[in-house]
Write an enzyme that holds these catalytic residues in place. Structure first.
Site, PDB file in Angstrom:
ATOM      1  N   CYS A 153      -1.840  17.116  71.251  1.00 40.85           N
ATOM      2  CA  CYS A 153      -2.894  17.923  71.476  1.00 40.85           C
ATOM      3  C   CYS A 153      -3.013  18.579  69.995  1.00 40.85           C
ATOM      4  CB  CYS A 153      -2.830  19.137  72.204  1.00 40.85           C
ATOM      5  SG  CYS A 153      -4.089  20.280  72.646  1.00 40.85           S
ATOM      6  N   ARG A 197     -18.825  13.992  80.968  1.00 35.48           N
ATOM      7  CA  ARG A 197     -18.219  15.143  80.659  1.00 35.48           C
ATOM      8  C   ARG A 197     -19.389  16.472  81.008  1.00 35.48           C
ATOM      9  NH1 ARG A 197     -16.133  17.646  74.778  1.00 35.48           N
ATOM     10  NH2 ARG A 197     -16.348  19.644  75.441  1.00 35.48           N
ATOM     11  N   HIS A 255      -2.578  22.944  77.146  1.00 34.76           N
ATOM     12  CA  HIS A 255      -3.810  23.947  77.421  1.00 34.76           C
ATOM     13  C   HIS A 255      -3.255  25.030  78.334  1.00 34.76           C
ATOM     14  CE1 HIS A 255      -7.357  21.257  76.117  1.00 34.76           C
ATOM     15  NE2 HIS A 255      -6.338  21.384  74.926  1.00 34.76           N
ATOM     16  N   ASN A 310      -7.797  13.613  77.068  1.00 38.97           N
ATOM     17  CA  ASN A 310      -7.639  14.668  77.895  1.00 38.97           C
ATOM     18  C   ASN A 310      -7.967  14.533  79.313  1.00 38.97           C
ATOM     19  OD1 ASN A 310      -7.224  17.020  76.488  1.00 38.97           O
ATOM     20  ND2 ASN A 310      -9.087  17.126  75.513  1.00 38.97           N
ATOM     21  N   TYR A 325      -7.044  28.418  75.596  1.00 39.79           N
ATOM     22  CA  TYR A 325      -7.543  28.130  77.003  1.00 39.79           C
ATOM     23  C   TYR A 325      -7.073  29.094  78.189  1.00 39.79           C
ATOM     24  CZ  TYR A 325      -9.206  23.861  75.508  1.00 39.79           C
ATOM     25  OH  TYR A 325      -9.943  22.780  74.830  1.00 39.79           O
TER      26      TYR A 325
HETATM   27  C1  G6P Z   1      -9.759  21.559  71.787  1.00 40.23           C
HETATM   28  C2  G6P Z   1      -8.864  20.789  72.525  1.00 40.23           C
HETATM   29  C3  G6P Z   1      -8.688  19.377  72.561  1.00 40.23           C
HETATM   30  C4  G6P Z   1     -10.213  19.196  72.993  1.00 40.23           C
HETATM   31  C5  G6P Z   1     -11.274  19.729  71.903  1.00 40.23           C
HETATM   32  C6  G6P Z   1     -12.554  19.451  72.421  1.00 40.23           C
HETATM   33  O1  G6P Z   1      -9.477  21.715  70.449  1.00 40.23           O
HETATM   34  O2  G6P Z   1      -7.441  21.160  72.116  1.00 40.23           O
HETATM   35  O3  G6P Z   1      -7.920  19.191  73.578  1.00 40.23           O
HETATM   36  O4  G6P Z   1     -10.464  17.614  73.085  1.00 40.23           O
HETATM   37  O5  G6P Z   1     -11.064  20.882  71.909  1.00 40.23           O
HETATM   38  O6  G6P Z   1     -13.580  19.587  71.471  1.00 40.23           O
HETATM   39  P1  G6P Z   1     -15.140  19.364  71.826  1.00 40.23           P
HETATM   40  O7  G6P Z   1     -15.711  19.419  70.216  1.00 40.23           O
HETATM   41  O8  G6P Z   1     -15.183  17.886  72.380  1.00 40.23           O
HETATM   42  O9  G6P Z   1     -15.708  20.537  72.595  1.00 40.23           O
END
Ligand code: G6P
Length: 436
Positions: A172, A97, A202, A151, A254
Site C-alpha cells: 500500500c 467502483r 487501511h 485493493n 482511513y
Molecule cells: C489511497 C490508498 C490506495 C488507493 C488510493 C485511491 O492512497 O492507499 O489504496 O488505491 O488511495 O486513490 P484514487 O485516486 O483512486 O481515489
C-alpha cells in the site's frame, strides 16, 4: 532469481498508474536491471494498454534505459518465468467502483472503495480473479513473488495467503506517504524517518516516529491535530485532539471513516450530489491523464498523476522489488501473514507491519508497543469482517457474506446489511459466478 534476465509482469498494466512504475524502474535501473517488462491487460483494456504502453516506451527511450517492454493481453505469456508479478487490477473497472460507492449511500452508509460495504463488494469481485492469476503463477512461475497492490490490498493478500502457494506480499502507498509527509514536516529526507506501524491495511496506527534516531512521536501527534496526514481521496477533517493524545498513536487517513462516520457520510452525500462519488472524480482525472499520455511529445510521467490517491505507489513497489532482488535486509511496511506477531489475531490472517525484506521475502519485526484495548478491539472486529469476506468470496456463501457485512462497524445492522448485499449481488452478478 536470474542475475541478467530479470523479468517482471505487471497485471493491469493499462492502469493510469503505470507511468509511476516505469519512472521507478528507470530511476532504479542500476540496482534493479530489469531485462523484460511485460505490461498485461484484458482485451477490454487494450486501448488503454496501448496508450500507456506507448508512453512507457517513450519514457524508457528518453531515459536511455535498455528494458525490453512488451505489451500483451496474453497473461500466461507475461507470467511465464517471471521473477516478480505485480497486480494493479480493477475488476469491473471504474463503473463497478462507482456502484460500490453508491450502493451503501442509498442506505446511509459510507460508500468507499476499500472499506465498509464498498470494499466488501470490491473484494468479492476481485478475489476469484486474483486466485486464478495465482494458479497461473503456481504453474508458470512458481518461484515468482506476487506483489499485490490491488485493493482491498489486505483482504486480497489474505485470500492469496490462505488459498494458494504463491509467495505474496501486499503493498500500500499509505506507509510511504506517511513517511514522506513526516519528512516534509521536519524538513529531512524520507530515509531519515522511521515509523513503527501496526494494524491491517487501511486500519493501521503509527505507534512510533523517529527522525534520525530521535523519537518525535509526540511532536507528530501534536502536528497531526492541526493538519491530518493527507491523502488525495479522503477529506482532511483533522482529529479529536484529546482522543489522539489518549490513543498516543497516529491513525491512518482511513480511520476517519471509523472515528467520524457521520461527518464523513454527510460529506460523501453532499459531494455525490455535486461532483459525484470519488469514482466519478477519478474517471475525469483518468480521461485527462489518458489524453496527456497520447501526446507523442510526452516522455516523462505527467505531474497530473499526483491527483490520484495512490501517489508514491511506484516508490513503494520498486523499493520492495529492489530489496528482495538485492537481499537488502532493510525495513519496509507491508502486508504479510500474521504468524503470531499480533497475538490477538489468528496466525493465518494478513497484517500490515514493519518487516525486514530480504531475498526470501518479508519477515515481520516484533512490535515494541503494547496494543491498547482500543487498537486491539477495533482490529479484531475489522479483521473478523475481513476473514468472513475472504471465505464468502471463495465459497460464494450468502450467509457468510451477510455475517461479514454485519460485523463491519460501518454497516452493523442486519436489515441494512441484507439490502446492501442484495444490491451488490444483483449489480455485480456478471462478476460473481461463485454466488449463483
Ligand atoms: C489511497 C490508498 C490506495 C488507493 C488510493 C485511491 O492512497 O492507499 O489504496 O488505491 O488511495 O486513490 P484514487 O485516486 O483512486 O481515489
Amino acid at each position: 532469481m536470474k542475475g541478467n534476465s530479470l523479468k517482471i509482469a505487471v497485471i493491469g498494466g493499462g492502469s493510469s498508474y503505470t507511468p509511476e512504475l516505469i519512472e521507478g524502474f528507470i530511476k532504479n535501473y542500476n540496482e534493479l536491471p530489469v531485462k523484460e517488462l511485460y505490461l498485461v491487460d484484458i482485451p477490454e483494456g487494450e486501448e488503454k494498454l496501448n496508450i500507456v504502453g506507448s508512453l512507457a516506451k517513450r519514457m524508457l527511450e528518453e531515459a536511455d534505459v535498455p528494458i525490453e517492454l512488451h505489451l500483451t493481453t496474453d497473461r500466461k505469456k507475461a507470467i511465464k518465468g517471471a521473477d516478480f508479478v505485480t497486480t494493479q487490477i480493477r475488476v469491473g473497472m471504474l463503473d463497478a467502483r462507482a456502484r460500490d460507492e453508491q450502493i451503501p449511500l442509498k442506505y446511509n452508509r459510507i460508500g468507499q472503495e476499500t472499506t465498509g460495504a464498498g470494499g466488501f463488494a470490491k473484494a468479492i469481485r476481485t478475489i476469484p480473479v486474483i486466485l486464478d492469476i495465482c494458479k497461473e503463477i503456481e504453474e508458470l512461475a512458481p518461484d515468482a513473488f506476487l506483489l499485490n497492490f490491488t485493493n482491498p490490498a489486505g483482504i486480497v493478500t489474505e485470500a492469496v495467503l490462505k488459498h494458494s502457494n504463491v509467495k505474496t506480499i501486499g503493498l500500500c502507498n499509505l506507509p510511504i506517504g506517511t513517511q514522506m509527509q513526516v519528512a516534509s514536516w521536519f524538513d529531512v529526507k524520507p530515509s531519515d524517518v522511521s515509523l513503527e506501524m501496526v494494524g491491517i491495511n487501511h486500519l493501521n496506527w503509527t505507534t512510533k516516529v523517529e527522525v534520525n534516531g530521535v523519537n518525535v512521536t509526540h511532536d507528530v501527534l501534536t502536528r497531526a491535530n492541526n493538519s491530518g496526514l493527507h491523502v488525495k481521496n479522503i477529506p482532511d477533517l483533522g482529529w479529536e485532539p484529546q482522543l489522539l493524545k489518549s490513543i498516543n498513536a497516529l491513525p491512518c487517513a482511513y480511520h476517519r471513516y471509523y472515528y467520524m462516520p457521520e461527518q464523513m457520510l454527510k460529506e460523501q452525500i453532499e459531494k455525490s450530489k455535486t461532483e459525484g462519488t470519488r469514482a466519478d472524480v477519478v474517471k475525469e482525472v483518468e480521461n485527462d491523464l489518458f489524453e496527456k499520455y497520447k501526446d507523442p511529445n510526452l516522455k516523462v510521467k505527467p505531474k497530473e498523476l499526483e491527483k490520484r490517491g495512490g501517489a508514491y505507489y511506484s516508490e513503494a513497489a520498486v523499493q520492495l522489488i529492489c530489496s528482495i532482488y538485492n537481499n537488502k535486509k532493510d525495513t519496509q511496511i507491508v502486508n504479510v501473514r500474521n504468524n503470531g506477531l499480533i497475538k490477538q489475531l489468528p496466525d493465518d490472517v494478513s497484517i500490515e507491519v514493519n518487516c525486514v525484506i530480504d531475498r526470501n521475502g518479508a519477515h515481520p519485526i516484533q512490535i515494541e508497543t503494547e496494543l491498547s484495548p482500543h487498537i486491539r478491539g477495533l482490529l479484531q472486529v475489522v479483521k473478523a469482517y475481513e476473514e468472513l469476506t475472504v471465505t464468502a468470496a471463495v465459497k460464494g456463501d450468502y450467509g457468510i457474506a451477510l455475517q461479514a457485512l454485519i460485523t463491519h462497524p460501518l454497516v452493523a445492522d442486519s436489515d441494512v446489511a441484507k439490502k446492501i448485499l442484495d444490491d451488490i449481488l444483483r449489480e455485480n452478478r456478471h462478476y460473481l459466478p461463485q454466488f449463483v
